[in-house]
Design an enzyme around this catalytic site. Structure first.
Site, short mmCIF file in Angstrom:
data_model
loop_
_atom_site.label_atom_id
_atom_site.label_comp_id
_atom_site.label_asym_id
_atom_site.label_seq_id
_atom_site.Cartn_x
_atom_site.Cartn_y
_atom_site.Cartn_z
N THR A 176 13.57 -6.61 23.71
CA THR A 176 14.82 -6.92 23.01
C THR A 176 14.84 -6.12 21.72
O THR A 176 13.97 -6.31 20.86
CB THR A 176 14.93 -8.42 22.70
OG1 THR A 176 14.98 -9.16 23.92
CG2 THR A 176 16.17 -8.73 21.89
N SER A 217 -1.52 -13.31 22.80
CA SER A 217 -0.38 -12.57 22.31
C SER A 217 0.62 -12.35 23.44
O SER A 217 0.38 -12.72 24.58
CB SER A 217 -0.82 -11.20 21.79
OG SER A 217 -1.31 -10.42 22.90
N ASN A 218 1.72 -11.65 23.09
CA ASN A 218 2.70 -11.22 24.06
C ASN A 218 2.19 -9.93 24.73
O ASN A 218 1.03 -9.55 24.56
CB ASN A 218 4.04 -10.96 23.37
CG ASN A 218 5.23 -11.27 24.26
OD1 ASN A 218 5.26 -10.87 25.43
ND2 ASN A 218 6.23 -11.95 23.73
#
Length: 459
Positions: free
Chosen positions: A279, A346-347
């Site tokens: 995004t 984490s991502n």
């Protein structure tokens, strides 16, 4: 009698699913009734493979029905989980996103095993006043729209996180957007927060929450208000809701606040996702000032709502693994100053560590998850545990595919752990395997509980 009822229920669900068709748009589309016998529609390759997969599931159910009459419940449960090892490789025959949709639908329709064996006592722990029977959870991204919460919790996860959920429905990025790197145990995705929106998700979670309340009422026994609550708002496990922002939104804080107002009543914990690489501009919210302003607004929105004695749900932030030392210092400082309830670390990563850097798909844009992410995410996890001085619960996520991996995350500072990519490849059988291996690791090194092992490598 219970076994006979189970067989009847599974048979009915499987026969219904056999009439479904897997098409590029998703699982469950019906064949047109206008087709005549002389002009039968061509069945897409993905549909044929989907029916093959459904047939395999029916075959396993029939075999299970024969087996259950001669086995006790625990043995039968173990057999069901092992049997999924036969079915799961068939998902590789399908397009990655179609396979994902099919897996979610199977979980939503309870066409997956249900764990009936108790977790090893050594795996139990308490976090945020909630009792987790084990620390192994499913990360956000699998059940984006809360379609299969009960089925997924039934697999034996200690907790399940749904989302990311955006305020307004959005399609996400153009397809194809999910790429398998099977030999590396990795996936690259650029889905871009494809979501049905908070209204649809709220209706689903509201129904599950209501069902849970009815079950609690019917089997209620008076308990002290100080007693740690077993299970969460959606079932025996804990439910997290991951909040995202819409791609075209100009006010990120307003998006997250809307998510809090609509969904927090159904969540055992909430996550502000500011770390997806798919995004535009989202990761900029991890800056010190931006993060501080955002968390303050979201915390205020949550705290101004009316809550029962159990209080508001904990608020966590999910961060990226691609952060500088200064970024980590800033996030730790904000987290401590605002008393954030937790961090998920984490991502996915935008980097391409070996051996992915040599893969033909390495040039695809998006976030990388799976085994190649393990070392990077664990390093960030350990650094953040040290920076926060162990005062904030951390959820270790990234590359876990075994109990030993989960154990190393815990020793590096994780109170809880999450997996996704390994589950996509390994299927339901991976869950009891990881829990058993983790229990063995803890006992091997003399720990009596998960909590004792948290941050052991940082002390």
């Amino acid at each position: 009698m219970a076994a006979r009822a189970w067989r009847s229920s599974v048979r009915e669900k499987l026969l219904r699913s056999l009439r479904c068709r897997v098409v590029e748009g998703g699982f469950g589309s019906r064949q047109s009734s206008s087709a005549t016998a002389g002009s039968a529609p061509k069945i897409p390759p993905s549909s044929k493979k989907g029916r093959l997969l459904t047939g395999a599931m029916i075959g396993l159910a029939i075999a299970g029905g024969a087996y259950v009459s001669t086995a006790d419940e625990a043995k039968f449960c173990g057999w069901l989980f092992k049997a999924t090892k036969v079915v799961n490789p068939l998902f590789a025959l399908l397009d990655a996103e179609v396979a994902h949709q099919l897996a979610v639908s199977a979980a939503a329709h309870r066409l997956i095993p249900k764990e009936k064996r108790p977790d090893p006592e050594i795996l139990g722990l308490e976090v945020w006043g909630r009792k987790f029977t084990n620390p192994v959870g499913l990360a956000a991204g699998f059940d984006k729209n809360a379609e299969a919460v009960e089925g997924l919790l039934g697999l034996g996860f200690g907790f399940v996180e749904v989302g990311s959920v955006t305020p307004v429905p959005q399609e996400g990025n153009p397809k194809p957007r999910i790429f398998r790197l099977r030999q590396e145990g990795a996936i690259i995705n650029r889905c871009g927060f494809n979501s049905e929106g908070i209204v649809v998700v709220a209706k689903r979670l509201g129904a599950q929450h209501g069902k849970r309340k009815m079950e609690e009422t019917s089997s209620s026994s008076s308990s002290s208000t100080n007693e740690v609550k077993h299970g969460g708002k959606a079932g025996p496990g804990i439910l997290g809701v991951n909040l995202g922002k819409n791609k075209n939104s100009e006010d990120a804080a307003a998006d997250y606040v809307q998510g809090v107002h609509t969904l927090s009543q159904y969540a055992d914990y909430l996550v502000i996702n500011i770390s997806s690489p798919n995004t535009p501009g989202l990761r900029k919210l991890q800056g010190r000032k931006q993060l501080k302003d955002l968390v303050k607004k979201v915390q205020a929105a949550r705290d101004e709502m009316q809550w029962a004695e159990e209080g508001p749900p904990p608020l966590l932030v999910k961060i990226a693994p691609d952060l500088s030392k200064q970024d980590l210092d800033d996030i730790a400082a904000v987290s401590l100053a605002l008393r954030l309830d937790g961090l998920i670390i984490s991502n996915t990563t935008v980097s391409r560590p070996p051996p992915v850097d040599r893969h033909p798909l390495a040039g695809e844009s998006g976030g990388l998850s799976g085994k190649p992410l393990y070392d990077l995410s664990t390093s960030i996890l350990k650094e953040m545990y040290i920076l926060t001085r162990g005062k904030i619960p951390l959820i270790g996520c990234g590359g876990i595919s075994s109990g030993e991996d989960a154990y190393k995350k815990i020793r590096a500072g994780a109170t809880l752990v999450q997996l996704y990519t390994a589950f996509a490849y390994g299927g339901p059988a991976l869950i009891p395997q990881i829990k058993a291996e983790l229990a063995e690791c803890l006992a091997r090194d003399g720990f009596k509980s998960v909590q004792e092992a948290v941050g052991a490598d940082c002390r």
